[in-house]
Design a protein around this motif. Structure first.
Motif, PDB file in Angstrom:
ATOM      1  N   ALA A 168       0.838  -1.199   0.000  1.00  0.00           N
ATOM      2  CA  ALA A 168       0.000   0.000   0.000  1.00  0.00           C
ATOM      3  C   ALA A 168       0.876   1.253   0.000  1.00  0.00           C
ATOM      4  O   ALA A 168       1.894   1.321   0.685  1.00  0.00           O
ATOM      5  CB  ALA A 168      -0.925  -0.002   1.211  1.00  0.00           C
ATOM      6  N   GLU A 169       0.484   2.244  -0.798  1.00  0.00           N
ATOM      7  CA  GLU A 169       1.260   3.471  -0.953  1.00  0.00           C
ATOM      8  C   GLU A 169       0.352   4.690  -0.786  1.00  0.00           C
ATOM      9  O   GLU A 169      -0.838   4.639  -1.120  1.00  0.00           O
ATOM     10  CB  GLU A 169       1.899   3.524  -2.352  1.00  0.00           C
ATOM     11  CG  GLU A 169       2.884   2.418  -2.638  1.00  0.00           C
ATOM     12  CD  GLU A 169       4.237   2.676  -2.008  1.00  0.00           C
ATOM     13  OE1 GLU A 169       4.439   3.779  -1.442  1.00  0.00           O
ATOM     14  OE2 GLU A 169       5.098   1.775  -2.084  1.00  0.00           O
ATOM     15  N   PRO A 170       0.899   5.832  -0.297  1.00  0.00           N
ATOM     16  CA  PRO A 170       0.113   7.069  -0.235  1.00  0.00           C
ATOM     17  C   PRO A 170       0.036   7.728  -1.612  1.00  0.00           C
ATOM     18  O   PRO A 170       1.008   7.752  -2.362  1.00  0.00           O
ATOM     19  CB  PRO A 170       0.908   7.940   0.743  1.00  0.00           C
ATOM     20  CG  PRO A 170       2.316   7.442   0.632  1.00  0.00           C
ATOM     21  CD  PRO A 170       2.222   5.983   0.338  1.00  0.00           C
ATOM     22  N   ILE A 171      -1.125   8.260  -1.944  1.00  0.00           N
ATOM     23  CA  ILE A 171      -1.332   8.997  -3.199  1.00  0.00           C
ATOM     24  C   ILE A 171      -2.113  10.265  -2.880  1.00  0.00           C
ATOM     25  O   ILE A 171      -3.139  10.216  -2.183  1.00  0.00           O
ATOM     26  CB  ILE A 171      -2.103   8.140  -4.237  1.00  0.00           C
ATOM     27  CG1 ILE A 171      -1.287   6.897  -4.615  1.00  0.00           C
ATOM     28  CG2 ILE A 171      -2.425   8.958  -5.485  1.00  0.00           C
ATOM     29  CD1 ILE A 171      -1.975   5.984  -5.611  1.00  0.00           C
ATOM     30  N   GLU A 172      -1.634  11.388  -3.417  1.00  0.00           N
ATOM     31  CA  GLU A 172      -2.292  12.678  -3.164  1.00  0.00           C
ATOM     32  C   GLU A 172      -2.838  13.251  -4.465  1.00  0.00           C
ATOM     33  O   GLU A 172      -2.212  13.135  -5.524  1.00  0.00           O
ATOM     34  CB  GLU A 172      -1.311  13.674  -2.536  1.00  0.00           C
ATOM     35  CG  GLU A 172      -1.974  15.001  -2.147  1.00  0.00           C
ATOM     36  CD  GLU A 172      -1.042  15.975  -1.459  1.00  0.00           C
ATOM     37  OE1 GLU A 172      -1.510  17.040  -1.012  1.00  0.00           O
ATOM     38  OE2 GLU A 172       0.179  15.669  -1.370  1.00  0.00           O
ATOM     39  N   LEU A 183      -6.140  13.148   0.019  1.00  0.00           N
ATOM     40  CA  LEU A 183      -4.930  12.408   0.364  1.00  0.00           C
ATOM     41  C   LEU A 183      -5.338  11.013   0.818  1.00  0.00           C
ATOM     42  O   LEU A 183      -6.097  10.851   1.769  1.00  0.00           O
ATOM     43  CB  LEU A 183      -4.150  13.114   1.476  1.00  0.00           C
ATOM     44  CG  LEU A 183      -2.923  12.359   2.011  1.00  0.00           C
ATOM     45  CD1 LEU A 183      -1.892  12.139   0.907  1.00  0.00           C
ATOM     46  CD2 LEU A 183      -2.306  13.102   3.189  1.00  0.00           C
ATOM     47  N   PHE A 184      -4.834  10.007   0.108  1.00  0.00           N
ATOM     48  CA  PHE A 184      -5.133   8.613   0.441  1.00  0.00           C
ATOM     49  C   PHE A 184      -3.853   7.987   0.968  1.00  0.00           C
ATOM     50  O   PHE A 184      -2.877   7.821   0.222  1.00  0.00           O
ATOM     51  CB  PHE A 184      -5.649   7.872  -0.792  1.00  0.00           C
ATOM     52  CG  PHE A 184      -6.801   8.565  -1.474  1.00  0.00           C
ATOM     53  CD1 PHE A 184      -8.071   8.518  -0.920  1.00  0.00           C
ATOM     54  CD2 PHE A 184      -6.598   9.300  -2.634  1.00  0.00           C
ATOM     55  CE1 PHE A 184      -9.128   9.164  -1.533  1.00  0.00           C
ATOM     56  CE2 PHE A 184      -7.653   9.944  -3.252  1.00  0.00           C
ATOM     57  CZ  PHE A 184      -8.931   9.887  -2.706  1.00  0.00           C
ATOM     58  N   MET A 190      -1.814  -3.229  -7.111  1.00  0.00           N
ATOM     59  CA  MET A 190      -2.313  -4.254  -8.041  1.00  0.00           C
ATOM     60  C   MET A 190      -3.812  -4.500  -7.931  1.00  0.00           C
ATOM     61  O   MET A 190      -4.297  -5.593  -8.197  1.00  0.00           O
ATOM     62  CB  MET A 190      -1.555  -5.565  -7.838  1.00  0.00           C
ATOM     63  CG  MET A 190      -0.054  -5.457  -8.050  1.00  0.00           C
ATOM     64  SD  MET A 190       0.419  -5.058  -9.741  1.00  0.00           S
ATOM     65  CE  MET A 190       0.139  -6.619 -10.538  1.00  0.00           C
ATOM     66  N   SER A 191      -4.553  -3.475  -7.537  1.00  0.00           N
ATOM     67  CA  SER A 191      -6.013  -3.571  -7.522  1.00  0.00           C
ATOM     68  C   SER A 191      -6.592  -2.174  -7.719  1.00  0.00           C
ATOM     69  O   SER A 191      -5.957  -1.171  -7.368  1.00  0.00           O
ATOM     70  CB  SER A 191      -6.530  -4.195  -6.223  1.00  0.00           C
ATOM     71  OG  SER A 191      -6.198  -3.382  -5.118  1.00  0.00           O
ATOM     72  N   VAL A 192      -7.777  -2.117  -8.276  1.00  0.00           N
ATOM     73  CA  VAL A 192      -8.406  -0.829  -8.571  1.00  0.00           C
ATOM     74  C   VAL A 192      -8.854  -0.161  -7.267  1.00  0.00           C
ATOM     75  O   VAL A 192      -9.481  -0.800  -6.417  1.00  0.00           O
ATOM     76  CB  VAL A 192      -9.607  -1.010  -9.520  1.00  0.00           C
ATOM     77  CG1 VAL A 192     -10.317   0.320  -9.753  1.00  0.00           C
ATOM     78  CG2 VAL A 192      -9.149  -1.609 -10.850  1.00  0.00           C
ATOM     79  N   PHE A 193      -8.510   1.111  -7.129  1.00  0.00           N
ATOM     80  CA  PHE A 193      -8.885   1.895  -5.947  1.00  0.00           C
ATOM     81  C   PHE A 193      -9.848   2.996  -6.398  1.00  0.00           C
ATOM     82  O   PHE A 193      -9.523   3.822  -7.248  1.00  0.00           O
ATOM     83  CB  PHE A 193      -7.643   2.510  -5.297  1.00  0.00           C
ATOM     84  CG  PHE A 193      -7.925   3.291  -4.044  1.00  0.00           C
ATOM     85  CD1 PHE A 193      -8.136   2.638  -2.836  1.00  0.00           C
ATOM     86  CD2 PHE A 193      -7.999   4.681  -4.065  1.00  0.00           C
ATOM     87  CE1 PHE A 193      -8.391   3.360  -1.671  1.00  0.00           C
ATOM     88  CE2 PHE A 193      -8.256   5.406  -2.915  1.00  0.00           C
ATOM     89  CZ  PHE A 193      -8.454   4.738  -1.710  1.00  0.00           C
ATOM     90  N   TYR A 194     -11.050   2.994  -5.827  1.00  0.00           N
ATOM     91  CA  TYR A 194     -12.088   3.955  -6.210  1.00  0.00           C
ATOM     92  C   TYR A 194     -12.060   5.151  -5.255  1.00  0.00           C
ATOM     93  O   TYR A 194     -12.116   4.984  -4.040  1.00  0.00           O
ATOM     94  CB  TYR A 194     -13.468   3.297  -6.167  1.00  0.00           C
ATOM     95  CG  TYR A 194     -13.621   2.155  -7.136  1.00  0.00           C
ATOM     96  CD1 TYR A 194     -14.112   2.364  -8.417  1.00  0.00           C
ATOM     97  CD2 TYR A 194     -13.266   0.852  -6.779  1.00  0.00           C
ATOM     98  CE1 TYR A 194     -14.255   1.313  -9.313  1.00  0.00           C
ATOM     99  CE2 TYR A 194     -13.397  -0.204  -7.661  1.00  0.00           C
ATOM    100  CZ  TYR A 194     -13.885   0.036  -8.928  1.00  0.00           C
ATOM    101  OH  TYR A 194     -14.025  -1.012  -9.820  1.00  0.00           O
ATOM    102  N   LEU A 206      -0.113  12.711  -7.448  1.00  0.00           N
ATOM    103  CA  LEU A 206       1.261  12.564  -6.981  1.00  0.00           C
ATOM    104  C   LEU A 206       1.443  11.179  -6.378  1.00  0.00           C
ATOM    105  O   LEU A 206       0.723  10.789  -5.453  1.00  0.00           O
ATOM    106  CB  LEU A 206       1.582  13.639  -5.942  1.00  0.00           C
ATOM    107  CG  LEU A 206       1.361  15.093  -6.383  1.00  0.00           C
ATOM    108  CD1 LEU A 206       1.685  16.061  -5.253  1.00  0.00           C
ATOM    109  CD2 LEU A 206       2.201  15.422  -7.610  1.00  0.00           C
ATOM    110  N   TYR A 207       2.448  10.432  -6.915  1.00  0.00           N
ATOM    111  CA  TYR A 207       2.691   9.058  -6.465  1.00  0.00           C
ATOM    112  C   TYR A 207       4.179   8.759  -6.605  1.00  0.00           C
ATOM    113  O   TYR A 207       4.728   8.768  -7.725  1.00  0.00           O
ATOM    114  CB  TYR A 207       1.860   8.080  -7.304  1.00  0.00           C
ATOM    115  CG  TYR A 207       2.250   6.627  -7.154  1.00  0.00           C
ATOM    116  CD1 TYR A 207       1.928   5.921  -6.000  1.00  0.00           C
ATOM    117  CD2 TYR A 207       2.945   5.958  -8.161  1.00  0.00           C
ATOM    118  CE1 TYR A 207       2.296   4.583  -5.864  1.00  0.00           C
ATOM    119  CE2 TYR A 207       3.305   4.619  -8.039  1.00  0.00           C
ATOM    120  CZ  TYR A 207       2.981   3.945  -6.880  1.00  0.00           C
ATOM    121  OH  TYR A 207       3.339   2.617  -6.745  1.00  0.00           O
TER     122      TYR A 207
END
Length: 644
Positions: A168-172, A183-184, A190-194, A206-207
Motif C-alpha cells: 500500500a502506498e500514499p497517493i495525493e 490524500l489517500f 495491483m487492484s483498482v482503488f475507487y 502525486l505518487y
C-alpha cells in the motif's frame, strides 16, 4: 436577414460536403480488417513456451485480400524478441508457439499482429496484446512502479487509481495551484482503488515522485440512454464515429458539438465493446472512449463443473447463431493481481505517464488517409517478394518501454517452477509442434491409419489411389502422375508438385529415402477448384502431393537449402503434437507445455458445436477460455472447471 440565411445555407452545405467527403474516405465502404490475439497464459516464466492464436476479423468477404500475418514480440525495454510471417488458413487464422528467452527480463512483453495493408496508414490500431513474464533468476535494475488513472466520462464520474507497487502506498490529489484535494494514505497495489474525486477541473496525481496531470473530459456520455454531450466548449462542427478496431459502425451527422447525440442501443448490442471517436474538420481526434457493452453474450457452454484427475470430458456448445468457428483454451488461472494488471493494460481508457497508443485509432487512421498506396498480399505465394519490417522502426510511437516492476506471488512462482521441472522430467518440454497445412486437400492419408508398409514408395502405390507411377521414356527411372478429372475424363497425365514440409522435392530417390515412420500424413490436391484455392500459382497447376513429417524436421535432418521452401519466408500454423503421458496414466494428448488444452478449430453447424478435452493432469481449478468468431465480430466466454 436575407444575407444571414444565405450564409447559414452555405455553411450547412459545406458541412454536408465535408461529411460526404469523409464518408468517401472512411471505412464505411472500404474493406477493413484487424486481428484479435489470444494466448495460452497472461503470466509466464522466462523459458516457457508461449502459444498464440491470431484471428483476422474483417468487414468484408473479399478472398483477394490479405493472406499473410506479421507477428512480433517486444520485451519490456522495447527490444524485438521474436518476429515471424504467418500464412492465414481458410478460417483467416494462424497459430503457433514460441519459447520465451531463458535469460529474458521480468516485465511486460507486447505482442503485435498486423497485415501489410495495415502499414499503409499512419495511425492504424495494430492488434496488440500484453503478457507478463517473470524470471526468478534474472538480476535486473529496480524500476519505479507505474500508476494508472481512469475517470469514466459519465456525469458524477469519479477518479479510479491503480498502481503496480507491492504494498500500500500514499497517493495525493491536488488542483492546478497545488492545493490538496484528497490524500489517500494507503492505496493497495495491483487492484483498482475507487475515489470520490470528480474531475471537474484540471488535477494532478502525486505518487512516489511521479506527477500525472488529468484534464476534464470534453464530452459526457449517458450510458443508460446512450447520449453524448459536449462539456464547456464553444459550438463547432465535428464528426462522431462509432467503430471497432476493424469496422466502422456508424457516422453521425453533427453540425456543432453543442448538440446532444443519441446512439442506438440496438446497433451495438452484438459488440463486446466499441469506440466513440469525435473528429474535427481536419480529421484530428478531439475525444475518444471505449465503451464496454454490458449485454450478456449469446450462446451456452455445457460441461461438467468438476472432473477426476486423469480423465477427459466433452463440451457442448449451443445457441451461437452467427458463429462460424471458435477456439478453446484450458488454462491455469492467473493470480488475481496479474489478472488485474492485464485488464488495466488492455483497457485503453486507463492511461499512464507514457501512453503513446491514443492516436492509434481506426477513425483517425481512415480519415487521415493512407500515407502510400495500399498493398494487399493475395497474389500466388511463389511470387511473394521476401518482405521484412520491424513495426516499431516503421512506427516509432509503438516502441515504448513497459519497464516497470510488478509483484509475483511467491507460491505461484514456486508452483510454476515445479511444474516446469515435472514436464522436463517426462520430456514434455522436448515435444515440438508439427506443420498444419493451411489448405483444404481433396483427401488426406494418415500413415497411422493403415497396416504398416516397408517404405513410402509401397505406401503410395497401394494406398494413394490418386497417384500412379509411370516410367520415363528412354530411361529406367519413373515419375509420379496425379489424377486428372478435367471435363469429367479420368486420366493420369499430369505431373504434380511434390512437397515435404513445404520443401520442393527434386527427385523420387530423395522422396523414397525418407523413412515411412517419420511421415505423419499425405495430402492430395487434384480437383481444379481445390488447386486454385491453394493460391500457389502455376507450379501447382497440375496438382499437389504434400507430405508432412511428424516433427517438421525434414529440412533440418537433410540440410535442405532455404530456396527450396515453397512458401518463401512465410510460416504456416503449427499442428499440435501428440504426446504420451507417464506410465501410470492412459494415453492422451497434452497439447501445451503446461498441463492444458488448446483446440483452435471448433466448427459450428446451425449454432452448435462439440469438442472434447481428452485428458487433464493438473489438480485444482482450471479455466475454460472459449472464443467464437464470425466475419466481423467475436464473443468470449470463461468457465471454471475443478479437477479433483
Amino acid at each position: 436577414m436575407k444575407h444571414t440565411l444565405i450564409i447559414s445555407l452555405i455553411s450547412f452545405c459545406l458541412g454536408i460536403s465535408e461529411l460526404k467527403a469523409f464518408k468517401t474516405n472512411s471505412g464505411e465502404n472500404v474493406p477493413l480488417e484487424n486481428f484479435l490475439i489470444s494466448t495460452n497464459q497472461d503470466l509466464l516464466l522466462a523459458g516457457d513456451r508461449l502459444w498464440f492464436a491470431i484471428q483476422l476479423l474483417s468487414n468484408h468477404d473479399d478472398y483477394k485480400f490479405s493472406k499473410l500475418a506479421y507477428f512480433e514480440i517486444y520485451g519490456p525495454e522495447g527490444s524485438l524478441v521474436h518476429q515471424e510471417k504467418l500464412l492465414l488458413d481458410q478460417d483467416r487464422m494462424a497459430y503457433g508457439d514460441f519459447i520465451l528467452p531463458e535469460d529474458g527480463l521480468s516485465g511486460v512483453y507486447t505482442l503485435y499482429a498486423y497485415t501489410k495493408w495495415m502499414t499503409g496508414f499512419d495511425h492504424f490500431p495494430f492488434a496488440k496484446k500484453q503478457i507478463l513474464v517473470h524470471n526468478p533468476k534474472a538480476v535486473q535494475a529496480e524500476s519505479s512502479p507505474k500508476i494508472f488513472t481512469h475517470v469514466p466520462p459519465f456525469e458524477k464520474g469519479t477518479l479510479m487509481l491503480f498502481h503496480t507497487g507491492d504494498k500500500a502506498e500514499p497517493i495525493e490529489i491536488q488542483d492546478e495551484t497545488g492545493k490538496s484535494v484528497a490524500l489517500f494514505e494507503e492505496v493497495p497495489g495491483m487492484s483498482v482503488f475507487y475515489t470520490q474525486v470528480e474531475l471537474s477541473q484540471k488535477l494532478q496525481v502525486l505518487y512516489q515522485g511521479q506527477q500525472v496531470w488529468l484534464e476534464p473530459s470534453e464530452f459526457l456520455l449517458d450510458p443508460k440512454e446512450m447520449k453524448l454531450q459536449a462539456v464547456g466548449k464553444e459550438a463547432r462542427w465535428a464528426k462522431v464515429i462509432t467503430h471497432t478496431d476493424w469496422q466502422i459502425l456508424d457516422e453521425l451527422k453533427i453540425e456543432n458539438t453543442q448538440e446532444e447525440i443519441s446512439l442506438s442501443k440496438e446497433r451495438y448490442e452484438a459488440y463486446p465493446h466499441f469506440f466513440i471517436t469525435v473528429l474535427d474538420r481536419s480529421g484530428e481526434v478531439i475525444w475518444t472512449y471505449r465503451f464496454s457493452n454490458p449485454s450478456s453474450p449469446q450462446g451456452n457452454i455445457s460441461s461438467p463443473n468438476s472432473l477426476e484427475l486423469g480423465k477427459g470430458t466433452s463440451i457442448n456448445l449451443s445457441g451461437f447463431a452467427s458463429a462460424v468457428n471458435g477456439l478453446l483454451w484450458v488454462k491455469i488461472p492467473e493470480p488475481q493481481q496479474a489478472e488485474n494488471l492485464i485488464q488495466i493494460l488492455e483497457d485503453p481508457n486507463w492511461s499512464n505517464l507514457e501512453d503513446p497508443s491514443r492516436k492509434f485509432n481506426l477513425a483517425y487512421a481512415i480519415s487521415s488517409g493512407a500515407k502510400k498506396e495500399i498493398e494487399t498480399e493475395y497474389v500466388p505465394l511463389l511470387v511473394y517478394r521476401p518482405w521484412s519490417i520491424v513495426l516499431a522502426e516503421k512506427f516509432p510511437e509503438l516502441k515504448h518501454q513497459e519497464n516497470f516492476t510488478f509483484p509475483v506471488d511467491q507460491l505461484f512462482s514456486e508452483l510454476e517452477v515445479n511444474r516446469k521441472i515435472y514436464h522436463e522430467h517426462f520430456d514434455f518440454a522436448d515435444q515440438v509442434s508439427g506443420l498444419q497445412s493451411p489448405f483444404t486437400s481433396d483427401i488426406t492419408y494418415r500413415i497411422g491409419d493403415y497396416v504398416a508398409f516397408n517404405d513410402l514408395e509401397n505406401f503410395i502405390k497401394e494406398i494413394v489411389v490418386q497417384a500412379r507411377f509411370k516410367k520415363i521414356k528412354g530411361s529406367k527411372e519413373q515419375e509420379i502422375r496425379i489424377l486428372d478429372i478435367t471435363n469429367e475424363k479420368h486420366n493420369f497425365k499430369k505431373r504434380p508438385l511434390i512437397l515435404v514440409d513445404f520443401y520442393e522435392i527434386k527427385s523420387l530417390d530423395e522422396l523414397f529415402s525418407i523413412p515411412l515412420n517419420s511421415i505423419d500424413r499425405v495430402e492430395v490436391f487434384y480437383e481444379r477448384n481445390t488447386i486454385y484455392q491453394t493460391n500457389l500459382g502455376d507450379p501447382v497447376g497440375d496438382g499437389l502431393l504434400a507430405f508432412f513429417t511428424k516433427n517438421n524436421d525434414f529440412a533440418l535432418k537433410n540440410n535442405i537449402a532455404k530456396d527450396r521452401y515453397i512458401l518463401k519466408d512465410v510460416n504456416v500454423s503449427r499442428k499440435l503434437p501428440d504426446q504420451m503421458a507417464p506410465a501410470r496414466f492412459d494415453r492422451h494428448q497434452v497439447h501445451l507445455s503446461k498441463p492444458q488444452f488448446f483446440d483452435p478449430k471448433i466448427r459450428f453447424y446451425r449454432g452448435r458445436a462439440k469438442t472434447a478435452i481428452p485428458y487433464l493432469d493438473y489438480p485444482g481449478s482450471l479455466v475454460l477460455d472459449f472464443w467464437t468468431f464470425e466475419k466481423g465480430n467475436y464473443q468470449r466466454f470463461q468457465k471454471s472447471l475443478r479437477v479433483n
